[in-house]
Design a protein around this motif. Structure first.
Motif, PDB file in Angstrom:
ATOM      1  N   ASP A   1       5.273   1.705  -2.314  1.00  0.00           N
ATOM      2  CA  ASP A   1       5.842   2.627  -1.336  1.00  0.00           C
ATOM      3  C   ASP A   1       5.427   2.231   0.081  1.00  0.00           C
ATOM      4  O   ASP A   1       4.332   2.543   0.524  1.00  0.00           O
ATOM      5  N   GLU A   2       6.286   1.547   0.764  1.00  0.00           N
ATOM      6  CA  GLU A   2       6.006   1.041   2.112  1.00  0.00           C
ATOM      7  C   GLU A   2       4.597   0.447   2.199  1.00  0.00           C
ATOM      8  O   GLU A   2       3.812   0.817   3.066  1.00  0.00           O
TER       9      GLU A   2
ATOM     10  N   THR B   1      10.615   7.913  -1.304  1.00  0.00           N
ATOM     11  CA  THR B   1       9.361   8.183  -1.998  1.00  0.00           C
ATOM     12  C   THR B   1       9.605   9.048  -3.228  1.00  0.00           C
ATOM     13  O   THR B   1       9.011   8.822  -4.294  1.00  0.00           O
TER      14      THR B   1
HETATM   15 MG    MG Z   1       8.136   8.030   1.884  1.00  0.00          MG
END
Ligand code: MG
Ligand code: ATP
Ligand code: ATP
Ligand code: MG
Lengths: 279, 213, 288, 242, 279
Positions: free
Chosen positions: E160-161, E42
Motif C-alpha cells: 500500500d503506497e 486501500t
Molecule cells: Mg490509502
C-alpha cells in the motif's frame, strides 16, 4: 538581483551547512535550487530574509548589504512560502493572507480587500475565505501559502519545497499555476526542491548543489540535461539511468516514447528529422 | 431531605464561600503560570529550575501549608487568604508543566512561518504562540480547577469555612447525609467551573471548533 | 463568617463595634457560640460569626490576633492552658485562678452552672469484668488496653500522662489511639466494638447514657471543673455585652447542654443556630 | 521586611522540625518516624495497587478498542472533583474504623491518573504499528500484549507515578479519620500548633514523594522500549537544531 | 489468482468506498492499482487479507472464498507492506522481520535465520540487523518492511503506497529493487499507488480507478498510454497534457526529448526510423 559573495554558514554545533558560496540570482526570473536532503538549500534560502544570519561573506539585494537592514522589516518585504504551507492554524484563510499587510500598517479593511484579490490570483474560491487552514485540502493550503507570500507585493518570493507534501496530481496543478502567476507577475522567485523534475519544469535557471552548499552546476534545464558538468550531475539528473534513456515505438498507430524499462514517458508529436542544433 | 431544607440557608452560604475560595487560586494560578511556563519553555536554564521547584511545591501536603503560611507571611491565622495563597501555589505547580508543554507543542513550522512573515518577537509570543498553546492550557486548567475545588474543603480543618464544614460536622455527628450534601455541592461547583472553563476555552479557540473536513 | 478572600484581612476587619463570635471545632461550642451571638444581636449588638475554628490553641491564637473577639470556653481546661501547674481544684478556685492567669487583653465573664468536661468511659461489661468504678481502678488492670481521644489529649495534663502520674496507671500497658471526632460516633463505636477499652468522651454527650457507658469517677480531680464561660477580648466587653452574656450564663445548665447536644446529634440533627434560638426563646432572653 | 522575617522563621521552623525528626525518641517505636513512614508507604502502595487492578485493564481495553472514550474523560473528571476529605469521612461513617475507609478513598483518588495513563498510553501508539501487527496476522490479544502495552509502558508507568505521588501527599488528609502514616504527625501537631511536629510530617511526606518520584522516573526510563528511546533522543537532537 | 466478484464495501458511517467491483488479478505478476486519494485503493487491498470485510460480493483466492477462512490465519500467509513501513518501533530490524515466522510457529532460531536471509534479499546490510527502526533511514525502513512482507514466504504480497514517503532518489532505487526481487521470486503482487509514473514502471497490469472503486481502465502500461479508454484516463495519465506531449531537439550534439514546456524528459537513444508497430 540577489548576490551571494563568499557566504559561509556554520551553526553553533559545528555543522557547516554552506561553505563559501558565491551566486547571482537574476531579477524577475525563477531560480531553482535543487539538491538532496541536508545539502544546505533551506539555509541558503533563509539567509536571504535573515531568518539565518550568515557567518561570513556578504549577501546583497540590489546592491544593498542585507546585514545592515532590520531583519523584521526585511522579512515583511520578502514573500516566503514553505512546505506544509506554515499557515497560522488559528486564523482564517483571509486573515492568514492579510497578516503581512496588517503588519505593514494597512488598515484591516484594506488588508482584507488585498487578501481577497490574492485569493483570486492563486485561483482559490472566495467561499473558502472564512475557513480555517485545517478545513482545507493540502493543495488549497499551499495556494493560501502562496497568496500570503504575495500579500506584501514583494519583489522577491522565497519558496522552500512548497509542493513537497501534496500528492502528484495536485502538485502538477500547483506547478502549472505557479508558472501562470509568474508569467503575470514576474517576481524574483528563489525556489528550493529536491525533485529534479520539478526543478527542470519550473526553473529558468537551475542550481544543483552538493553537500555543504557547493554548486555542482548551474544553468538552464536543457543545458544541464544535454551537458552535465560531471558524473555527480549526470547521476543526479538521471542522465545515466534507464529512465532517462528513451526510445520510441509505434503502438495503436501512435509513437510512444519509452524508457529502457519499457515504461511509457509520453507520445511523440513529430518524428524528428535529424533535429536542429540550437547552439 | 428535611435536614437539607431546614439548613438550606447555611448550605447555600457554605457553597458561596466554597466557590469564592476556589475561584481566585484558579485564576491566579493561570495568571502566574503563563509567563513562568513561557520562560521554562523558552530558556533551557530556567526549565529545570522552574519545573523542579513546582514539582516540589506540589508534594507539600496541604494542611501543614495552610497552617504554616500565616506564620511565614504574617497574615491572620483564620484569614481565608492563607488558603487562597496555598491553593494558588498548587495551581501554579500543576499548571506550570502543562503550560510549558503547551508552548513546546506549537509546531516548529508555525514558528518558522511566523518568523518569516515578519512578526516581531513580542508579536510572535502574544499573537501566535499563546493562542496556539491555549487548547492544552485549557485542558490543564480543568484538572487544576477540579483539584482546587476539592482541596478547598481541607481549609475547614483550620477554621476557614467552606463545604468542608459539612464533612467535619457530619463526621462528628455521625450524619452521612450532611457529608453527602457537602460532596454533592463540591461536585456541583467543580462541574460549574469546568463548564465555564470549557466554554471559555471554546470561545478563545474558534479554530478548534469545526470538525476537520 | 462570610468570606471574601480578596479582602486583605477577611472577616476580622469588620468594624470595631462588631463582635466576632468564634467557636471551637465541635458542635456544643458552636451551639453556645450561637446562643451568645443571638443573645447579643437581640440586644442590638452587631455580631458576626467565625465558627468551627478548631482546637484551643488555634482559636486562642485567633483571639490574640484579633480574628475573633468572643468564644465560649470551659474554665478548667482554659486554666490548664495558661497555668498548667495550677493547684486550683474546686470550681471557685479554678474561676479565681483563671481570672488572674489570663493574658492582658483577655477576660472571662460569669461562668454558667453548666459544665462539660472530658470524662473517661468504659463499657458496662468491661467495668464489671474488671470492677472498675474510678480512675484509680485502672491502675489495677494487668492487661494492655487502649485509650481513645482526640489527638491533642496525648499532650494534655489530664491525658494518659496524667492518668499515670495521678492515678498510677501503668504506662506500659496503656496505648493511646487518636480519633479525630471529639468523642463522637467513631469513638463511641470503637468503644462498643472493643477496638478501644477506655474513651475520653465529653460528659454532656448523650451517647454515654444511651449506651450505658460507665463514666469512671475522678476523686483526685485530675480533670478540673469545666464551667462554661465566655472568653472575651477586653476591648469588646462593653457593659451591654457583659450584662447580656452574664444573663445567658445565669440560665445555662448542664441538663440544657445534654438536651441541646441530643437534639443536635440525635435523629433531629437540628442546626446550632436553630437550637440556640429555641433555647433563648424558652428562657425569655430574646425580648430586649 | 516580611520576606526577611519569613525566610528567617521558615529556616528556624525547618531546623526545629529536622531536629524533631532526628530526636531518637521520635525515630523509633510503634509511633516513631520509621514506623509511620512504613505505614504511609504501605497505605499508599496498597491503594495504588487496588486502583491499578480496576483502572489499568479498563484503560487498556478502552485504549485498544477506542470504545468508551467519552466515559474515561467524564469519569476522570468526576473522580478528580470528589473531595478526599468528604469521601474519607463519609466512608468512615459508613464502614467504621479501620483501614478500609481511607484505603477506599485513596483508591478513588488514584484511579483517574492510572486510567488516563493506561488509556493515553495505548491511544498514543502509532496506528501504523498496531495496524501492521494486525496485517502480519497477530490476534487482538497479541496486538495488545506484544505491541500496544510495551509501547504504552512509559505512559502507563507515568500514570502510576502521578497516582502514587498524589496518594502519598493526600494520605495525610486521610489521617483525619484514625489512620497511621505520616499524616499522624500533622494531625497530632495541628490541635496544639506543634509546628516542628507538623512540619516534620510535611517534610517526611515531601521526601517520600521526591524519592518515589525519582524511583518511578527511573522505572519509566527502564521500561521505555529501546527503539523508542533512540527515536526520542533523535527528536531531541532535531529540536536542538531548530 | 485473486478474483473480486461484485464486491461492495460500505462503512458504518455510510461511505461507500468500493461499489460492485469485479476484477481478476493474475498470479505471479504485479498488478498496480492507481487512483487519486480516497478512491478506495486501500480498502480494496485490505479486503484481500480481511483487515476490512466486504459488505457484499465474494473475494476468492485460487477459487477459495476468503470469507470462509480465519482472518488471522489468512493474514499470516499474505505479505503486507505499508507506507511508513509500519515497523514495530520496540523491536530490532531482525525481530521485526522474524515476527511472522514466529507467529507461524517457527522456533526463534529458524525465524532469525530466515530473517537474515531476507535482509540479503532486499539488499540490506546485516550490520543493521540489530538496530531499531528509528535508527534507519526512510528507505532502509521500507526495505525492512518489504523483507517482513516476504518473511512468511507468501504467494501474495500486498503493498500500500510502500514508497510514498521516501524522497524521489531513494524511491527510484526502491522501485528498481522491487523489480529485481520480483524477477527472482515471481509473487502475486498487488501494489497501490497514486503515482501514475510508478504504476507504469512497476505494473505488468495497471488498474486505473475512479471514485468509489470503479475501474476506469485496466491493461498493460503501453496499452493504456497508446489507447486511453476515455477522457478521464487520458487526463489521468497526462496524455492530453503538455508533459506527455514530447518532441526532440538536438543540443550539445545529443538528442534531448522535451515536453511542451521545454522541460527535458531524457535523451533519445536511437532516432526512430518510422518505428515498428508491435500490434
Ligand atoms: Mg490509502
Ligand atoms: N539550526 C541548525 N543547527 C545546526 N545544524 C543545522 C541547523 N539547521 C540546519 N543544520 C544542518 O545544516 C545542514 C543543511 O541544512 P538545511 O536545512 O539547509 O538542508 P536542506 O538542503 O534544506 O535539507 P532538506 O532537503 O532536508 O530540507 C544539515 O546538515 C543540517 O543538519
Ligand atoms: N474506517 C472507515 N470508516 C469510514 N470511511 C472510511 C473508512 N476507511 C476509509 N473510508 C473512506 O472510504 C473511502 C476510500 O478510502 P481508502 O482509504 O480506501 O482510499 P485510498 O484510495 O486508499 O486513499 P489514499 O490515497 O488517500 O490512501 C474514502 O472516502 C475514505 O474516507
Ligand atoms: Mg530544507
Amino acid at each position: 538581483m540577489i548576490t551571494f559573495d563568499s557566504v559561509t554558514k556554520s551553526f553553533t554545533d559545528g555543522t557547516t551547512a554552506v561553505e563559501s558560496l558565491s551566486l547571482e540570482i537574476s531579477s524577475r526570473t525563477t531560480t531553482v535550487i535543487v539538491g538532496s536532503s541536508g545539502c544546505g538549500k533551506t539555509t541558503i534560502l533563509r539567509m536571504i530574509n535573515r531568518m539565518v544570519d550568515a557567518t561570513s561573506g556578504t549577501i546583497r539585494i540590489d546592491d544593498e548589504d542585507i546585514s545592515t537592514l532590520n531583519p523584521v522589516a526585511l522579512r515583511r518585504r520578502i514573500g516566503y512560502v514553505m512546505q506544509n504551507s506554515g499557515l497560522l492554524p488559528h486564523r482564517t484563510v483571509l486573515d492568514n493572507v492579510a497578516t503581512v499587510p496588517l503588519l505593514n500598517g494597512d488598515t484591516k479593511k484594506v488588508a482584507r480587500q488585498r487578501a481577497r484579490e490574492l485569493l483570486d490570483t492563486v485561483g482559490l474560491d472566495q467561499a473558502l475565505a472564512l475557513r480555517y487552514p485545517s478545513q482545507l485540502s493540502g493543495g488549497q493550503q499551499q495556494r493560501v501559502g502562496v497568496a500570503r507570500g504575495l500579500a506584501a507585493n514583494p519583489n522577491i518570493l522565497l519558496m522552500d519545497e512548497p509542493f513537497g507534501a501534496v500528492d502528484p496530481l495536485v502538485r502538477t496543478e500547483l506547478q502549472n499555476e505557479l508558472q501562470r502567476i509568474q508569467r503575470d507577475l514576474a517576481k524574483t522567485i528563489v525556489f528550493v526542491t529536491h525533485d529534479i523534475e520539478e526543478a527542470f519544469q519550473l526553473g529558468d535557471q537551475v542550481v544543483i548543489l552538493r553537500e555543504g552548499g557547493h554548486i555542482a552546476q548551474s544553468g538552464s534545464p536543457a543545458d544541464i540535461m544535454s551537458a552535465p558538468a560531471d558524473d555527480f550531475v549526470a547521476s543526479f539528473i538521471g542522465a545515466d539511468r534507464a529512465k532517462r534513456t528513451l526510445h520510441t515505438r509505434v503502438l495503436n498507430g501512435r509513437t510512444v516514447v519509452l524508457d529502457e524499462h519499457g515504461t511509457p514517458a509520453g507520445l511523440l508529436k513529430e518524428v524528428p528529422s535529424g533535429g536542429m542544433d540550437l547552439r | 431531605m428535611e435536614w437539607i431544607f431546614a439548613n438550606a440557608e447555611n448550605i447555600w452560604r457554605l457553597t458561596r464561600d466554597h466557590f469564592a475560595l476556589s475561584l481566585p487560586p484558579i485564576v491566579l494560578g493561570l495568571v502566574f503560570s503563563l509567563p513562568l511556563g513561557w520562560l521554562a519553555h523558552r530558556y533551557r536554564w530556567s526549565r529545570g529550575a522552574l519545573l523542579t521547584v513546582s514539582g516540589l511545591l506540589y508534594t507539600i501536603p496541604s494542611l501543614p501549608l495552610f497552617v504554616i503560611l500565616p506564620v511565614l507571611i504574617g497574615t491572620k491565622i483564620l484569614d481565608p487568604i492563607n488558603v487562597v495563597i496555598a491553593l494558588t501555589l498548587y495551581a501554579v505547580a500543576l499548571l506550570l508543566r502543562t503550560v510549558t508543554e503547551a508552548f513546546d507543542s506549537v509546531s516548529p513550522e508555525v514558528r518558522q512561518s511566523s518568523l518569516a512573515v515578519g512578526f516581531s518577537p513580542l508579536q510572535r509570543v502574544t499573537r501566535v504562540e499563546l493562542p496556539l498553546a491555549l487548547p492544552i492550557v485549557v485542558a490543564g486548567l480543568r484538572v487544576v480547577s477540579a483539584s482546587t475545588v476539592s482541596l478547598v474543603s481541607v481549609g475547614s480543618l483550620i477554621g476557614v469555612s467552606s463545604l468542608g464544614d459539612l464533612f467535619t460536622s457530619g463526621f462528628q455527628r455521625d450524619f452521612p447525609t450532611e457529608i453527602m450534601v457537602g460532596i454533592g455541592g463540591t461536585i456541583l461547583i467543580a462541574g460549574l467551573l469546568d463548564l465555564l472553563i470549557v466554554l471559555g476555552g471554546r470561545w478563545c479557540t474558534p479554530w478548534m471548533r469545526p470538525a476537520r473536513s | 463568617g462570610s468570606i471574601d478572600p480578596l479582602a486583605s484581612g477577611g472577616s476580622s476587619d469588620a468594624p470595631s463595634d462588631t463582635i466576632v463570635v468564634g467557636s471551637a471545632g465541635f458542635a456544643e461550642s458552636e451551639i453556645i457560640a450561637e446562643i451568645y451571638a443571638q443573645a447579643l444581636e437581640a440586644q442590638g449588638v452587631t455580631v458576626s460569626k467565625q465558627l468551627n475554628i478548631g482546637q484551643r490553641d488555634v482559636y486562642l491564637a485567633a483571639l490574640q490576633d484579633g480574628s475573633i473577639d468572643l468564644i465560649p470556653e470551659y474554665s478548667g481546661n482554659l486554666l490548664q492552658y495558661y497555668a498548667a501547674d495550677s493547684t486550683a481544684r474546686s470550681s471557685d478556685e479554678v474561676f479565681d485562678a483563671l481570672s488572674s492567669a489570663l493574658p492582658d487583653g483577655f477576660r472571662v465573664l460569669e461562668r454558667a452552672a453548666a459544665e462539660d468536661k472530658d470524662s473517661y468511659n468504659v463499657t458496662a461489661e468491661f467495668a464489671e469484668k474488671h470492677t472498675l468504678n474510678t480512675l484509680s481502678d485502672l491502675a489495677n488492670l494487668d492487661e494492655t488496653f487502649v485509650v481513645a481521644g482526640n489527638p491533642e489529649l496525648a499532650e494534655r495534663p489530664y491525658g494518659p500522662r496524667g492518668l499515670t502520674d495521678v492515678y498510677g496507671v501503668k504506662a506500659n500497658l496503656m496505648t493511646f489511639s487518636p480519633i479525630n471526632d471529639s468523642g463522637g460516633p467513631l469513638t463511641v463505636s470503637a468503644l462498643i466494638d472493643g477496638t478501644v477499652q477506655v474513651a475520653d468522651i465529653f460528659s454532656t454527650t448523650p451517647a454515654i447514657a444511651e449506651n450505658k457507658f460507665v463514666t469512671l469517677a475522678d476523686p483526685k480531680n485530675l480533670i478540673l471543673p469545666q464551667n462554661v464561660l465566655p472568653l472575651i477580648n477586653s476591648d469588646s466587653a462593653s457593659d451591654l455585652v457583659v450584662k447580656t452574656l452574664n444573663n445567658v450564663s445565669a440560665q445555662l445548665t448542664t441538663e440544657d447542654l445534654i438536651d441541646l447536644n441530643a437534639r443536635n446529634q440525635g435523629d433531629e440533627k437540628a442546626a446550632p443556630a436553630a437550637l440556640a434560638q429555641d433555647w433563648l426563646t424558652e428562657k425569655g432572653l430574646l425580648s430586649s | 521586611m516580611y520576606s526577611l522575617d519569613a525566610a528567617g522563621s521558615l529556616m528556624n521552623y525547618l531546623w526545629d522540625s529536622i531536629l524533631w525528626i532526628f530526636t531518637p525518641a521520635h525515630l523509633s517505636g510503634p509511633t516513631g518516624v520509621w514506623a509511620r513512614l512504613g505505614e504511609h508507604l504501605f497505605y499508599s502502595g496498597l491503594s495504588v495497587l487496588c486502583a491499578a487492578v480496576i483502572a489499568t485493564p479498563l484503560g487498556l481495553f478502552i485504549g485498544h478498542t477506542g470504545r468508551g472514550r467519552a466515559l474515561v474523560i467524564w469519569l476522570t473528571g468526576a473522580l478528580r472533583a470528589l473531595p478526599t476529605l468528604g469521601l474519607v469521612t463519609l466512608l468512615a461513617l459508613l464502614l467504621g474504623l479501620g483501614l478500609l475507609a481511607p484505603l477506599l478513598a485513596l483508591t478513588v483518588l488514584a484511579i483517574p491518573p492510572l486510567l488516563a495513563g493506561a488509556y493515553a498510553g495505548v491511544e498514543s501508539v502509532d496506528p501504523a504499528a498496531s495496524g501492521a501487527a494486525r496485517a502480519v496476522g497477530m490476534t487482538e490479544w497479541q496486538i495488545l500484549t506484544r505491541v500496544e502495552v510495551p509501547l504504552a509502558l512509559p505512559l502507563l508507568v507515568g500514570g502510576f507515578r502521578s497516582a502514587f505521588l498524589q496518594v502519598v501527599a493526600t494520605a495525610t488528609v486521610a489521617a483525619f479519620v484514625p489512620l497511621g502514616g505520616l499524616g499522624r504527625f500533622i494531625f497530632d501537631g495541628l490541635p496544639v500548633r506543634d509546628y516542628p511536629q507538623m512540619l516534620a510530617g510535611a517534610i517526611l511526606v515531601i521526601v517520600l514523594a521526591l524519592v518515589s518520584d525519582a524511583v518511578f522516573a527511573l522505572i519509566q526510563r527502564i521500561v521505555t522500549p529501546r527503539g523508542v528511546r533512540v527515536a526520542r533522543s533523535g527528536q531531541d537532537h532535531a529540536e536542538i537544531l531548530r
